[in-house]
Write an enzyme that holds these catalytic residues in place. Structure first.
Site, PDB file in Angstrom:
ATOM      1  N   GLU A 196      31.412 -21.549 -57.608  1.00  0.00           N
ATOM      2  CA  GLU A 196      31.177 -20.273 -56.849  1.00  0.00           C
ATOM      3  C   GLU A 196      31.468 -20.364 -55.548  1.00  0.00           C
ATOM      4  O   GLU A 196      30.347 -20.185 -54.847  1.00  0.00           O
ATOM      5  CB  GLU A 196      30.812 -19.067 -57.340  1.00  0.00           C
ATOM      6  CG  GLU A 196      30.467 -17.885 -56.968  1.00  0.00           C
ATOM      7  CD  GLU A 196      29.557 -17.109 -57.919  1.00  0.00           C
ATOM      8  OE1 GLU A 196      28.512 -17.479 -58.771  1.00  0.00           O
ATOM      9  OE2 GLU A 196      29.412 -15.682 -58.361  1.00  0.00           O
ATOM     10  N   VAL A 199      26.230 -17.519 -53.070  1.00  0.00           N
ATOM     11  CA  VAL A 199      24.951 -17.884 -53.665  1.00  0.00           C
ATOM     12  C   VAL A 199      23.857 -16.809 -54.659  1.00  0.00           C
ATOM     13  O   VAL A 199      24.103 -16.275 -55.537  1.00  0.00           O
ATOM     14  CB  VAL A 199      24.771 -18.858 -53.396  1.00  0.00           C
ATOM     15  CG1 VAL A 199      23.082 -19.103 -54.207  1.00  0.00           C
ATOM     16  CG2 VAL A 199      24.893 -20.261 -53.336  1.00  0.00           C
ATOM     17  N   GLY A 200      24.314 -15.545 -53.379  1.00  0.00           N
ATOM     18  CA  GLY A 200      23.731 -14.278 -53.456  1.00  0.00           C
ATOM     19  C   GLY A 200      21.661 -14.024 -53.236  1.00  0.00           C
ATOM     20  O   GLY A 200      21.781 -15.002 -51.960  1.00  0.00           O
ATOM     21  N   ASP A 246      30.829 -21.875 -44.137  1.00  0.00           N
ATOM     22  CA  ASP A 246      31.560 -20.815 -43.882  1.00  0.00           C
ATOM     23  C   ASP A 246      32.677 -20.568 -44.348  1.00  0.00           C
ATOM     24  O   ASP A 246      33.459 -21.118 -44.622  1.00  0.00           O
ATOM     25  CB  ASP A 246      31.813 -20.884 -42.546  1.00  0.00           C
ATOM     26  CG  ASP A 246      31.805 -18.983 -42.106  1.00  0.00           C
ATOM     27  OD1 ASP A 246      32.927 -18.562 -42.708  1.00  0.00           O
ATOM     28  OD2 ASP A 246      32.507 -19.145 -41.269  1.00  0.00           O
ATOM     29  N   HIS A 272      33.004 -11.026 -48.737  1.00  0.00           N
ATOM     30  CA  HIS A 272      34.270  -9.327 -48.984  1.00  0.00           C
ATOM     31  C   HIS A 272      34.877  -8.960 -47.973  1.00  0.00           C
ATOM     32  O   HIS A 272      35.316  -8.400 -47.764  1.00  0.00           O
ATOM     33  CB  HIS A 272      33.115  -8.436 -49.987  1.00  0.00           C
ATOM     34  CG  HIS A 272      32.626  -9.384 -50.817  1.00  0.00           C
ATOM     35  ND1 HIS A 272      33.153 -10.039 -52.330  1.00  0.00           N
ATOM     36  CD2 HIS A 272      31.459  -8.789 -51.603  1.00  0.00           C
ATOM     37  CE1 HIS A 272      32.525 -10.371 -53.132  1.00  0.00           C
ATOM     38  NE2 HIS A 272      31.483  -9.981 -52.632  1.00  0.00           N
TER      39      HIS A 272
HETATM   40  C1  LIG Z   1      27.319 -10.584 -53.405  1.00  0.00           C
HETATM   41  S1  LIG Z   1      26.259 -12.455 -53.197  1.00  0.00           S
HETATM   42  C2  LIG Z   1      26.799 -13.319 -53.799  1.00  0.00           C
HETATM   43  C3  LIG Z   1      26.441 -12.791 -55.235  1.00  0.00           C
HETATM   44  C4  LIG Z   1      25.804 -13.731 -56.693  1.00  0.00           C
HETATM   45  N1  LIG Z   1      27.715 -15.022 -56.355  1.00  0.00           N
HETATM   46  C5  LIG Z   1      25.935 -13.316 -57.929  1.00  0.00           C
HETATM   47  O1  LIG Z   1      27.088 -13.448 -58.768  1.00  0.00           O
HETATM   48  O2  LIG Z   1      24.594 -13.159 -58.009  1.00  0.00           O
HETATM   49  C6  LIG Z   1      27.571 -12.822 -51.225  1.00  0.00           C
HETATM   50  C7  LIG Z   1      26.699 -13.932 -50.902  1.00  0.00           C
HETATM   51  O3  LIG Z   1      27.833 -14.353 -50.215  1.00  0.00           O
HETATM   52  C8  LIG Z   1      26.938 -15.316 -48.980  1.00  0.00           C
HETATM   53  N2  LIG Z   1      28.096 -15.276 -47.397  1.00  0.00           N
HETATM   54  C9  LIG Z   1      28.148 -14.464 -46.596  1.00  0.00           C
HETATM   55  N3  LIG Z   1      28.925 -14.727 -45.641  1.00  0.00           N
HETATM   56  C10 LIG Z   1      29.127 -15.904 -45.934  1.00  0.00           C
HETATM   57  C11 LIG Z   1      30.363 -16.849 -45.075  1.00  0.00           C
HETATM   58  N4  LIG Z   1      31.479 -16.380 -44.602  1.00  0.00           N
HETATM   59  N5  LIG Z   1      30.926 -17.912 -45.602  1.00  0.00           N
HETATM   60  C12 LIG Z   1      30.257 -18.269 -47.376  1.00  0.00           C
HETATM   61  N6  LIG Z   1      29.280 -17.058 -47.654  1.00  0.00           N
HETATM   62  C13 LIG Z   1      29.156 -16.357 -47.274  1.00  0.00           C
HETATM   63  C14 LIG Z   1      26.353 -13.959 -48.861  1.00  0.00           C
HETATM   64  O4  LIG Z   1      25.139 -15.430 -47.823  1.00  0.00           O
HETATM   65  C15 LIG Z   1      25.337 -13.912 -49.870  1.00  0.00           C
HETATM   66  O5  LIG Z   1      24.129 -14.853 -50.337  1.00  0.00           O
END
Ligand SMILES: C[S@@+](CC[C@H](N)C(=O)[O-])C[C@H]1O[C@@H](n2cnc3c(N)ncnc32)[C@H](O)[C@@H]1O
Length: 393
Positions: A196, A199-200, A246, A272
């Site tokens: 996934e 992580v959130g 990333d 997103h």
């Molecule tokens: C919406 S949260 C994820 C929620 C989790 N999957 C849940 O359902 O509980 C989005 C996560 O994506 C990470 N994120 C943001 N930009 C990113 C990138 N370029 N690459 C990887 N992770 C990223 C953020 O740090 C954040 O923790």
């Protein structure tokens, strides 16, 4: 707390749990019963629901392997997750007995409607003496129920797990879990690898990790990987590995796939940002195994300029929805006229199905090579009718 078990031990246990009785018997030849029991206890504590008993109790879990009797104590009280404790740390109310290989099969084997476990439970007599009767009896009963609920691969649905592990995939902004239940059902009993993205919790040091816990519970034989731009290694656990990186860096994604892939399922719940979604898909879809799924969440950002989206979807194809619309042509690419000189892309050759819901897409990986409708079938309606009617007026 016990050290995290070696992943190869966990994998061996999962493999044996899915095999014949002889595979299970061989497990205790290859590994010390105490090491296997540690893995089982770790798994049970992670699967236990939130305790409801106000009075703290210890539940003694005895795992027998031949002549060995391995006793562990689990502390159960409302407001804390179930965790291991020393025998002297509290009030030992109940003993639960399992035979090791049965518990291995129960936790890590394919789900069975009816457990063949050799479980027995013993209520310690002092719980029911006049001094403790009432609150302690109730706490013993509730605490044991909590532990027993963790000792099974019985299948709560994803909406229930989403609430338990506090992931926003159901019940607030999103209504995804019923779709996940439907599409992930066939993978649930398999030793899958799931990645996934996201992580959130973003930069918050403690928030997040809910969906990793949910997937761990749901895929009770699976390995779960979580990619995040922020270091989330404090969420690492048995069968859960976080990776910092990333999702918009193809080299980073290639290295992750090389080390941990191929994956049965990839879920993009990361930034997103539309460009990131497209980069991740092109980099990771080749590392989804045939028969696997690639999932993209939160498609609404396709219309949000702040995420690289476009309010007019007909104007700009460089969004997540633009990608999905292109994939419709990929599924159909064999029907393009030969004169178009189309060269099949990787997606053309491997996207075999798509399911689009509000804000959520599932892309199926396989071999898209059934062949197009043959050239001898007339391409205009009148000729087709004439040929099919055998010349009848
Ligand atoms: C919406 S949260 C994820 C929620 C989790 N999957 C849940 O359902 O509980 C989005 C996560 O994506 C990470 N994120 C943001 N930009 C990113 C990138 N370029 N690459 C990887 N992770 C990223 C953020 O740090 C954040 O923790």
């Amino acid at each position: 707390m016990a050290e995290k078990a070696d992943i190869s031990l966990v994998q061996d246990i999962i493999r044996a749990a899915g095999g014949h009785a002889a595979d299970l018997a061989g497990l205790t030849d290859r590994h010390a019963a105490a090491d296997i029991a540690e893995v089982l206890i770790d798994e049970i504590t992670s699967r236990c629901p939130a305790p409801v008993n106000d009075v703290p109790v210890l539940v003694e879990l005895v795992i027998s392997a031949g002549d060995e009797r391995l006793a562990h104590h689990l502390e159960v009280v409302k407001g804390s997750p179930v965790r291991t404790a020393a025998k002297d740390d509290g009030f030992v109310a109940m003993r639960v007995d399992y035979e090791l290989t049965e518990l291995v099969r129960e936790l890590f084997g394919p789900y069975r409607e009816r457990s063949a476990g050799t479980r027995g439970t013993t209520l310690f007599p002092y719980v029911t003496d006049s001094e403790h009767l009432g609150s302690h009896f109730l706490a013993a009963q509730q605490g044991t129920e909590t532990v027993l609920a963790g000792c099974t691969s019985r299948k709560p649905d994803l909406s229930e797990l989403a609430s338990r592990y506090l992931t926003p995939k159901w019940g607030s902004l999103h209504w995804f879990t019923p779709h996940y239940d439907r599409h992930f059902r066939d993978y649930r009993d398999e030793p899958v690898r799931v990645l996934e993205i996201g992580v959130g919790g973003y930069k918050h040091p403690e928030w997040g990790g809910g969906s990793l816990r949910m997937w761990k519970h749901f895929f009770h034989r699976g390995e779960i990987f979580g990619l995040d731009i922020v270091d989330k290694s404090h969420f690492d656990a048995q069968r859960v590995k976080t990776i910092q990186g990333d999702q918009n860096d193809p080299d980073c994604l290639a290295a992750i796939a090389e080390e941990y892939g191929p994956f049965d399922i990839v879920i993009d719940d990361g930034s997103h940002i539309n460009e990131h979604i497209r980069t991740s898909f092109h980099a990771l879809f080749p590392h989804v195994r045939p028969g696997g799924l690639y999932v993209i969440e939160d498609l609404w950002t396709a219309y949000w300029p702040g995420f690289g989206g476009n309010e007019n979807p007909k104007q700009d194809g460089a969004t997540s929805l633009g990608l999905l619309k292109d994939l419709v042509d990929s599924v159909q690419h064999q029907e393009l006229p030969a004169t178009a000189g189309h060269r099949p892309s990787y997606a053309d050759q491997h996207v075999v199905g798509m399911h689009l819901y509000h804000n959520l897409a599932f892309i199926e990986k396989g071999t898209n090579a059934e062949g197009g409708i043959p050239p001898w079938i007339p391409r205009d309606f009148e000729t087709l009718v004439a040929v099919s009617s055998g010349g009848a007026a």
